[in-house]
Write an enzyme that holds these catalytic residues in place. Structure first.
Site, mmCIF file in Angstrom:
data_model
loop_
_atom_site.group_PDB
_atom_site.id
_atom_site.type_symbol
_atom_site.label_atom_id
_atom_site.label_comp_id
_atom_site.label_asym_id
_atom_site.label_seq_id
_atom_site.Cartn_x
_atom_site.Cartn_y
_atom_site.Cartn_z
ATOM 1 N N GLY A 15 0.823 -1.189 0.000
ATOM 2 C CA GLY A 15 0.000 0.000 0.000
ATOM 3 C C GLY A 15 0.856 1.236 0.000
ATOM 4 N N GLY A 17 0.409 5.330 0.898
ATOM 5 C CA GLY A 17 -0.367 6.489 1.310
ATOM 6 C C GLY A 17 0.397 7.730 0.934
ATOM 7 N N GLY A 20 3.628 7.639 3.168
ATOM 8 C CA GLY A 20 4.531 6.510 3.320
ATOM 9 C C GLY A 20 4.187 5.375 2.405
ATOM 10 N N VAL A 22 4.190 0.900 2.269
ATOM 11 C CA VAL A 22 4.284 -0.332 3.038
ATOM 12 C C VAL A 22 4.660 -1.488 2.109
ATOM 13 C CG1 VAL A 22 3.112 -1.885 4.644
ATOM 14 C CG2 VAL A 22 2.470 0.528 4.586
ATOM 15 N N LYS A 37 6.819 -0.624 6.915
ATOM 16 C CA LYS A 37 6.287 0.676 6.517
ATOM 17 C C LYS A 37 7.408 1.699 6.564
ATOM 18 C CE LYS A 37 2.617 3.964 7.730
ATOM 19 N NZ LYS A 37 1.330 4.115 8.448
ATOM 20 N N ASP A 156 -8.097 7.526 13.330
ATOM 21 C CA ASP A 156 -8.159 7.291 11.879
ATOM 22 C C ASP A 156 -8.727 5.912 11.570
ATOM 23 O OD1 ASP A 156 -7.858 8.029 9.228
ATOM 24 O OD2 ASP A 156 -5.735 7.482 9.134
HETATM 25 P P1 ATP Z 1 -2.900 6.589 4.511
HETATM 26 O O1 ATP Z 1 -2.087 7.748 4.028
HETATM 27 O O2 ATP Z 1 -3.983 6.153 3.558
HETATM 28 O O3 ATP Z 1 -3.409 6.767 5.910
HETATM 29 P P2 ATP Z 1 -0.645 5.235 5.354
HETATM 30 O O4 ATP Z 1 0.461 5.712 4.492
HETATM 31 O O5 ATP Z 1 -0.858 5.947 6.616
HETATM 32 O O6 ATP Z 1 -1.961 5.307 4.537
HETATM 33 P P3 ATP Z 1 -1.088 2.520 6.313
HETATM 34 O O7 ATP Z 1 -2.534 2.772 6.400
HETATM 35 O O8 ATP Z 1 -0.392 2.133 7.554
HETATM 36 O O9 ATP Z 1 -0.299 3.722 5.666
HETATM 37 O O10 ATP Z 1 -0.832 1.421 5.217
HETATM 38 C C1 ATP Z 1 -1.282 1.615 3.898
HETATM 39 C C2 ATP Z 1 -1.874 0.324 3.373
HETATM 40 O O11 ATP Z 1 -0.886 -0.714 3.366
HETATM 41 C C3 ATP Z 1 -3.016 -0.237 4.219
HETATM 42 O O12 ATP Z 1 -4.260 0.324 3.873
HETATM 43 C C4 ATP Z 1 -2.937 -1.724 3.913
HETATM 44 O O13 ATP Z 1 -3.587 -2.020 2.698
HETATM 45 C C5 ATP Z 1 -1.436 -1.950 3.733
HETATM 46 N N1 ATP Z 1 -0.815 -2.411 4.993
HETATM 47 C C6 ATP Z 1 -0.397 -1.636 6.006
HETATM 48 N N2 ATP Z 1 0.128 -2.354 7.008
HETATM 49 C C7 ATP Z 1 0.042 -3.649 6.632
HETATM 50 C C8 ATP Z 1 0.413 -4.913 7.244
HETATM 51 N N3 ATP Z 1 0.971 -4.957 8.457
HETATM 52 N N4 ATP Z 1 0.167 -6.043 6.551
HETATM 53 C C9 ATP Z 1 -0.409 -5.987 5.330
HETATM 54 N N5 ATP Z 1 -0.779 -4.853 4.709
HETATM 55 C C10 ATP Z 1 -0.559 -3.692 5.331
HETATM 56 MG MG MG Z 2 -3.926 4.238 6.166
HETATM 57 MG MG MG Z 3 -2.351 6.854 7.800
#
Ligand code: ATP
Ligand code: MG
Ligand code: MG
Length: 304
Positions: A15, A17, A20, A22, A37, A156
């Site tokens: 994923g 975002g 960041g 992941v 991440k 969130d």
């Molecule tokens: P956003 O900006 O949308 O809030 P983010 O950058 O904060 O996203 P996360 O929400 O922590 O990051 O992770 C993004 C995506 O990666 C998640 O929606 C999920 O699909 C995937 N993901 C995150 N952590 C894991 C994990 N431990 N195992 C599998 N998939 C994961």
């Molecule tokens: Mg997220």
């Molecule tokens: Mg987030």
């Protein structure tokens, strides 16, 4: 030199975002998969990892370790996965920036968002969906109760931040917005810009949007909307926005209240305008437990 590429084989992008990325990565020594991440290291990122490192619960994504690197891993471009591409702005590295690598438990790629999508393509609004929904809601509430008991607010909660573990359990992830329950001076404007009114369907509680002071009950509000979405197929486009906004002010569709009378009652409590009128997570746990048991008994009676 990178600890990440030294110790791990990157197997995919899970994923991406705005802040960041992941990755799925396999520990070369342990021959075991993890989720890593990568975020720009700043106060907020350190708060995320600081909180996550103190939490240990079966309904929360498990944290293993973290470390700092001078650059962001950019090597992996997942084929056919839009999440694997990088925007030009992210490719330009700030030479003074540090990056935080957060090693976590690897969950299934199917998030709760995908679960909902899948359910909505299946035509039957059946008792199975109802039972699964309460089981999922119970597990999220259990995780939330734990977060609150540790003095934190997640802030969130939304389906894409809720994952399924390989143990089949529901796992709350993304602690990027976590805060202490008694924290007053906060980066609320940044918070609003990031998730606030982006898209039509915010899970944020009204007091969170208007920038008033708020407490852990914002998590209960988000959970109310999630429980509703688990059960109810929302239409798309404009209509979705209307139903969503109505739900946010406790006006759930009439058909919903008739089909899901008990859930309707519970969800409306969770969506109460005044935070103090919303139930505490611990109270909800008991309520949902009772409701799940009633459903199981009905199910047994039906199969006898
Ligand atoms: P956003 O900006 O949308 O809030 P983010 O950058 O904060 O996203 P996360 O929400 O922590 O990051 O992770 C993004 C995506 O990666 C998640 O929606 C999920 O699909 C995937 N993901 C995150 N952590 C894991 C994990 N431990 N195992 C599998 N998939 C994961
Ligand atoms: Mg997220
Ligand atoms: Mg987030």
């Amino acid at each position: 030199l990178s600890r990440f590429t030294d110790e791990f084989d990157v197997t995919g992008c899970l994923g991406k975002g705005a802040y960041g990325c992941v990755y799925a990565a396999r520990d070369k020594l342990l021959k075991q998969g993890f989720a890593v991440k990568i975020v720009r290291s700043n106060e907020k990122a350190l708060r995320e990892v600081g909180t996550l490192s103190k939490l240990l619960h079966c309904n929360i994504v498990r944290y293993y370790t973290c470390w700092m690197e001078d650059s962001r891993y950019q090597g992996h471009i997942a084929a056919g996965n839009s999440a694997g591409s990088f925007s030009s702005s992210q490719s330009i590295e700030d030479p003074s920036a540090k990056y935080l690598y957060i090693q976590m438990e690897l969950c299934k790629t199917k998030t709760l968002k995908k679960w909902i999508k899948e359910k909505n393509t299946q035509s039957l609004q059946d008792s199975k969906r109802r039972q699964e929904s309460v089981a999922i809601a119970q597990q999220i509430v259990c995780g939330v109760e734990y977060i609150h008991s540790m003095g934190h607010i997640h802030r969130d909660l939304k389906p894409e931040n809720i994952l399924f573990g390989v143990d089949e359990k529901v796992k709350i992830g993304d602690f990027g917005m976590v805060t202490k329950d008694d924290d007053d001076d906060d980066d609320d404007t940044a918070l609003m810009e990031r998730t606030g009114l982006r898209g039509t369907s915010t899970y944020m509680a009204p007091e969170q949007i208007t920038g008033k002071t708020y407490d852990r009950k914002v998590d209960i509000f988000a959970l109310g909307l999630i429980y509703f979405e688990l059960l109810w197929k929302l239409s798309t486009g404009h209509e979705r926005g209307v139903v969503w906004n109505d739900a946010r002010s406790q006006k759930l569709p009439e058909e919903f209240s008739l089909t899901f009378a008990k859930e309707n009652e519970i969800i409306k409590l969770m969506l109460r305008e005044k935070p103090e009128d919303r139930p505490e997570a611990i109270k909800l746990m008991a309520e949902l437990e009772k409701w799940a048991q009633t459903q199981n008994m009905d199910q047994e009676r039906a199969t006898v």
